[in-house]
Design a protein around this motif. Structure first.
Motif, PDB file in Angstrom:
ATOM      1  N   ALA A   1       0.918  -1.322   0.017  1.00 42.94           N
ATOM      2  CA  ALA A   1      -0.013   0.187   0.046  1.00 42.94           C
ATOM      3  C   ALA A   1       0.742   1.428  -0.116  1.00 42.94           C
ATOM      4  N   SER A   2       1.926   1.079   0.788  1.00 47.44           N
ATOM      5  CA  SER A   2       2.768   2.427   0.795  1.00 47.44           C
ATOM      6  C   SER A   2       3.591   2.721  -0.603  1.00 47.44           C
ATOM      7  N   GLN A   3       3.679   1.628  -1.306  1.00 53.36           N
ATOM      8  CA  GLN A   3       4.205   1.874  -2.737  1.00 53.36           C
ATOM      9  C   GLN A   3       2.996   1.956  -3.803  1.00 53.36           C
ATOM     10  N   ARG A   4       1.884   2.028  -3.230  1.00 53.85           N
ATOM     11  CA  ARG A   4       0.605   2.073  -4.151  1.00 53.85           C
ATOM     12  C   ARG A   4       0.661   1.184  -5.079  1.00 53.85           C
ATOM     13  N   LEU A   5       0.917  -0.221  -4.702  1.00 53.47           N
ATOM     14  CA  LEU A   5       0.893  -1.400  -5.769  1.00 53.47           C
ATOM     15  C   LEU A   5      -0.544  -2.215  -5.422  1.00 53.47           C
ATOM     16  N   ILE A   6      -1.275  -1.901  -4.642  1.00 54.32           N
ATOM     17  CA  ILE A   6      -2.624  -2.501  -4.503  1.00 54.32           C
ATOM     18  C   ILE A   6      -3.630  -1.870  -5.137  1.00 54.32           C
ATOM     19  N   ARG A   7      -4.239  -2.826  -6.229  1.00 53.27           N
ATOM     20  CA  ARG A   7      -4.891  -2.249  -7.180  1.00 53.27           C
ATOM     21  C   ARG A   7      -6.344  -3.356  -7.234  1.00 53.27           C
ATOM     22  N   PRO A   8      -7.573  -2.999  -7.168  1.00 55.73           N
ATOM     23  CA  PRO A   8      -8.263  -4.021  -7.358  1.00 55.73           C
ATOM     24  C   PRO A   8      -8.785  -4.411  -8.869  1.00 55.73           C
ATOM     25  N   THR A   9      -9.207  -5.505  -8.781  1.00 56.83           N
ATOM     26  CA  THR A   9      -9.740  -6.009 -10.275  1.00 56.83           C
ATOM     27  C   THR A   9     -11.171  -6.368 -10.211  1.00 56.83           C
TER      28      THR A   9
END
Length: 108
Positions: free
Chosen positions: A38-46
């Motif tokens: 999350a801190s690297q903005r790598l969580i993205r929903p599908t």
């Protein structure tokens, strides 16, 4: 349905090999891994597709893939209108999930 149907494994796969190796080297719990992603903005929903099995007054039963932690994800109809909000995954019940109908209102 918009959510995280593949869980942490799918999120890590989409993050890329370099990120995955860096996080795996730290050997943390799931919350720690998710915090780093999350801190690297790598969580993205599908998005996933499924069928609505039943519409009741207090819940919608559907089979679109989702996983634990997907509560709060929107459930859409064919026209793109939000018709429910995911609140439960029933793993031992043929892949069925539950959503609260979007038109449900409660007063406290």
């Amino acid at each position: 349905m918009i959510g995280y149907p593949t869980g942490i494994e799918g999120i890590l796969a989409r993050a890329g090999t370099d990120v995955t190796q860096k996080i795996a080297g730290g050997a943390q719990d799931v919350n720690g891994i998710m915090s780093q992603l999350a801190s690297q903005r790598l969580i993205r929903p599908t998005t996933t597709q499924g069928h609505i099995g039943d519409v009741l007054e207090d819940k919608i039963v559907y089979d679109a893939d989702t996983t634990s932690g997907g509560s709060g994800g929107p459930l859409f109809n064919r026209s793109g209108k939000v018709i429910g909000i995911n609140f439960a995954v029933l793993r031992d019940f043929g892949g069925s999930n539950l959503a609260v109908p979007a038109n449900t209102q409660k007063t406290c």
